[in-house]
Every structure is written in C-alpha cells, then in structure tokens.
Design an enzyme around this catalytic site. Structure first.
Site, PDB file in Angstrom:
ATOM      1  N   TRP A  89      -1.708   6.561  11.277  1.00  0.00           N
ATOM      2  CA  TRP A  89      -2.650   5.421  11.606  1.00  0.00           C
ATOM      3  C   TRP A  89      -2.760   5.494  13.095  1.00  0.00           C
ATOM      4  O   TRP A  89      -4.296   5.046  13.507  1.00  0.00           O
ATOM      5  CB  TRP A  89      -2.169   4.526  10.922  1.00  0.00           C
ATOM      6  CG  TRP A  89      -2.007   4.656   9.529  1.00  0.00           C
ATOM      7  CD1 TRP A  89      -1.030   4.552   8.563  1.00  0.00           C
ATOM      8  CD2 TRP A  89      -3.099   4.897   8.434  1.00  0.00           C
ATOM      9  NE1 TRP A  89      -1.214   4.811   7.200  1.00  0.00           N
ATOM     10  CE2 TRP A  89      -2.463   5.105   7.303  1.00  0.00           C
ATOM     11  CE3 TRP A  89      -4.475   4.973   8.589  1.00  0.00           C
ATOM     12  CZ2 TRP A  89      -3.110   5.176   6.189  1.00  0.00           C
ATOM     13  CZ3 TRP A  89      -5.283   5.309   7.255  1.00  0.00           C
ATOM     14  CH2 TRP A  89      -4.376   5.517   6.187  1.00  0.00           C
TER      15      TRP A  89
ATOM     16  N   ASP B 102      -2.191  -3.071  14.597  1.00  0.00           N
ATOM     17  CA  ASP B 102      -2.646  -2.754  13.223  1.00  0.00           C
ATOM     18  C   ASP B 102      -1.276  -3.157  12.380  1.00  0.00           C
ATOM     19  O   ASP B 102      -0.311  -2.412  12.582  1.00  0.00           O
ATOM     20  CB  ASP B 102      -3.027  -1.271  12.825  1.00  0.00           C
ATOM     21  CG  ASP B 102      -3.176  -0.773  11.637  1.00  0.00           C
ATOM     22  OD1 ASP B 102      -3.277  -1.839  10.621  1.00  0.00           O
ATOM     23  OD2 ASP B 102      -3.303   0.486  11.314  1.00  0.00           O
TER      24      ASP B 102
ATOM     25  N   LYS C   5      -1.377  -3.614   1.094  1.00  0.00           N
ATOM     26  CA  LYS C   5       0.049  -3.524   0.798  1.00  0.00           C
ATOM     27  C   LYS C   5       0.783  -4.840   0.861  1.00  0.00           C
ATOM     28  O   LYS C   5       1.746  -4.783   0.171  1.00  0.00           O
ATOM     29  CB  LYS C   5       0.342  -2.541   1.960  1.00  0.00           C
ATOM     30  CG  LYS C   5      -0.223  -1.240   1.895  1.00  0.00           C
ATOM     31  CD  LYS C   5      -0.699  -0.676   3.150  1.00  0.00           C
ATOM     32  CE  LYS C   5      -1.457   0.888   3.021  1.00  0.00           C
ATOM     33  NZ  LYS C   5      -2.122   1.342   3.880  1.00  0.00           N
TER      34      LYS C   5
END
Ligand SMILES: *Cc1c(COP(=O)(O)O)cnc(C)c1O
Length: 362
Positions: free
Chosen positions: A102, A173, A197
């Site tokens: 990511w 993030d 999530k």
C-alpha cells in the site's frame, strides 16, 4: 442462523448488533416511512446521522477542533492521489516510508505530481517483514509531510510507536488499524482510511485533516478533488455514501457503549496475544516471517511446513466455518485478520483449532 467465523481481510466482519439494528431500521428510518437509502442527503434526518458520526469519531479518538473530519468516496486509493495533488506540486518534496504494497501505491501516485523521496524502505526481495527503526529514517526537515502506512494489511506489520518527524507533519494511511486503540493525533497532519476493515462497510473513506494543511492545500486542481471543497461543504458537496456513513455511526455507538477505544485496545491485544501465542508455541510448525516487534495486532501472517499442509489447514478450517484465512497471493500461507469486530469467541475457536492441527500434523 449460522454465522461464519469471519477473518476476512477486508471488507471484514461487522458487529452483529449493528447488522441487526440496520435490518430493524431498514424499512422505516426514524419514523420517515422510508429507508435511509431513499431520503435526501440534505434532509434533517440524514444530517443528524452525518453529524453524529463525525462527533462520535471526534470523541472516541480525542480529535481536537483544529482537525476537520471528512467522509469521502473513492477508497483509500483515491487518497493516494488526493494527498499529493492537494499538498504537493512540481518540485515540492515529501518523504515516503515504504513498508509494503500500500505504501508503494501511495508513493507511485505522489511521483506523478511532486518530487517525493523515499525516507526508508524495508523491502527485501519483494517482501516486507518489519517496520524501520527511527535511526534508519533519512528524513528531510523541509519535506511537506512524511507518509506512512500505519498497518501493513498484506505483510502483517504495524507501527507500534510512530516515527519522530520533528515539525514535519505525518500523513498516515490507517485503513486497516484506525480505531484499534487510542493514540496521540498531534504529530499527524492528515489521516485517511477506507472504512471496510476497522470501522464499517466499504464505500466511505474517513479523512482527518489539520487546519494548517487544509489552509495550504491547492486550489488549482479539480474542485471535487480539493480537500477545501469537502471541508467547506461538510462533506456534502456532492451526495456522500450515506448508507456507509450511517453504518459507521452505528459502529461508533457500539464501540462507545462498550467502553470506547481503551476497551477496544484491550480486546484487540487479547485476541492478538492468543493467536501469536499459538504460533510461538509451535515454532517448528507455524512460521511467522514478521520480526516480533513489528507484528501487527490486526493481521497475523504465518506459513505451515508445506503447501500441502496449508491446503489441508484451509480445508479443515472451512468445515468449521472459518472464513478468510488464506494469505494474500503475494505472500502465500495464512493470514488471520482480527480487526475490531472479530469477536473474542471466534479467535478462541480458531486458536484451539490451530493447536489441534499442529499437534495432529507436526
Ligand atoms: C485495503 C487497504 C487499502 C485500499 O483501500 P481501498 O478502500 O480499496 O482503496 C489501502 N491501504 C491499506 C493499508 C489497506 O489495508
């Protein structure tokens, strides 16, 4: 009803009580005679939900007034580009710390609009098994921000203490660990995360941006992509993902009723201790590639002695209604995602299964 034990990496488990509430309210929301899916995002009834979700997030995370809370679409992936579009520009530098897939994606987007640097990377042969130490960071004091991925969902590593970046704000993030515990937000200039999530369903991305970064963000980019647009319009510039925001609000109430983020942290620590406890009790059988002090409380990654045993593990897990245990294709093996809303009871059943499986197959 026969609910699965849900260890999906994302979208992931939601609290049963929240799903039941959604079901109960679906046909007639707040006495409107309509579902929340059918009413205006500018109606009083929706507005109350929108503002309550913001307020609860502020309260649970202890977010001071100088931070704006936005609810946007496009997932964390859109933030990979919105962050540099708003905060960088030709010749403007930012430091990126690369700890997994990511962060690499975020870095690629930053390169398109500015001149980012890599302040550290823990990649070895395409794999990431740790978080860098403070002394490994090559930080530029003139950077606009330092970008990190707080939890590396795929590789199973997590920042336990955030990097010290001096006066340079951290942009993080937090898609896979926001709300897992309380933390001090002051070193952060911007935090973003897709909800699917650790805080709700897919569709809404939470962005928390500090006033000074917002004030300095660019206005020569498309209107819809400016943080200023969404901050000014309280995330109602266009139709927001109303259903997802409504569920986030119910999830936040659920956390608050149970004791807030200190309760959440206790639960998450207990779950992770149980799973890593089994892994460490059978070190010849369960091999965890991640360095111990970088282990994620959200995603535990491990291999078994052979691919045959891995296939057998998954097959037997399936019979017990354990779902989502296959590791990401780039890593292989197993991944136990134990986000906020995976119940302790599911973790206990899985731990017992893992112990039995190791004893029978060692
Ligand atoms: C899942 C994930 C993403 C991608 O989120 P989307 O909402 O699908 O764009 C980004 N970063 C991290 C850390 C993730 O876990």
């Amino acid at each position: 009803m026969n609910r699965a034990h849900n260890f999906n990496p994302g979208p992931a488990a939601l609290p049963l009580e929240v799903l039941q509430r959604v079901q109960a309210e679906l046909l007639d929301f707040a006495g409107t005679g309509m579902s929340i899916l059918e009413i205006s995002h500018r109606s009083k009834d929706y507005e109350a939900v929108h503002n309550a979700a913001q307020q609860l997030l502020r309260e649970l995370l202890g977010i001071p007034e100088q931070y704006h809370i936005l609810f946007l679409g496009g997932g964390a992936s859109l933030q990979f580009s919105m962050v540099p579009m708003n905060l960088l520009g030709p010749g403007v530098s930012a430091d990126y710390i690369i700890t997994g897939a990511w962060s690499q994606k975020a870095w690629k987007e930053a390169k398109l609009v500015g001149s980012p640097r890599i302040a550290a990377t823990t990649e070895v042969d395409g794999k990431f098994t740790r978080i860098p130490k403070q002394e490994e960071l090559d930080l530029d004091p003139n950077a606009r921000f330092v970008h990190i991925t707080s939890n590396n969902t795929i590789f199973g590593t997590q920042w336990h203490t955030f990097p010290h970046t001096g006066s340079v704000p951290i942009v993080a993030d937090m898609s896979s660990d926001l709300l897992w515990r309380p933390f001090d937000i002051r070193p952060f200039g911007l935090i973003y995360g897709g909800a699917q999530k650790n805080l709700g369903p897919a569709g809404v991305t939470v962005v928390i941006i500090r006033e000074d970064l917002l004030a300095a963000s660019r206005e020569d980019i498309p209107i819809i992509l400016r943080y200023k647009t969404h901050a000014k319009e309280n995330s109602l510039y266009n139709t927001p993902p109303v259903f997802a925001i409504y569920i986030v609000k119910l999830v936040l109430e659920w956390i608050k009723e149970r004791g807030g983020l200190s309760w959440m942290e206790q639960e998450n620590r207990a779950k992770a201790a149980r799973i890593y406890g089994v892994i460490d009790a059978f070190p010849e059988f369960y091999r965890a590639p991640v360095e111990k002090d970088s282990r994620s409380f959200m995603n535990a990654v491990f291999r078994l002695p052979s691919e045959e045993l891995e296939a057998k593990f998954l097959e037997e897990a399936k019979k017990r209604r354990f779902v989502g245990l296959k590791g990401h294709r780039s890593v292989g093996g197993m991944r136990v995602s134990m986000y906020n809303f995976v119940p302790r009871a599911s973790i206990e059943e899985l731990a017992v299964f893992m112990e039995d499986f190791a004893k029978k197959n060692a």
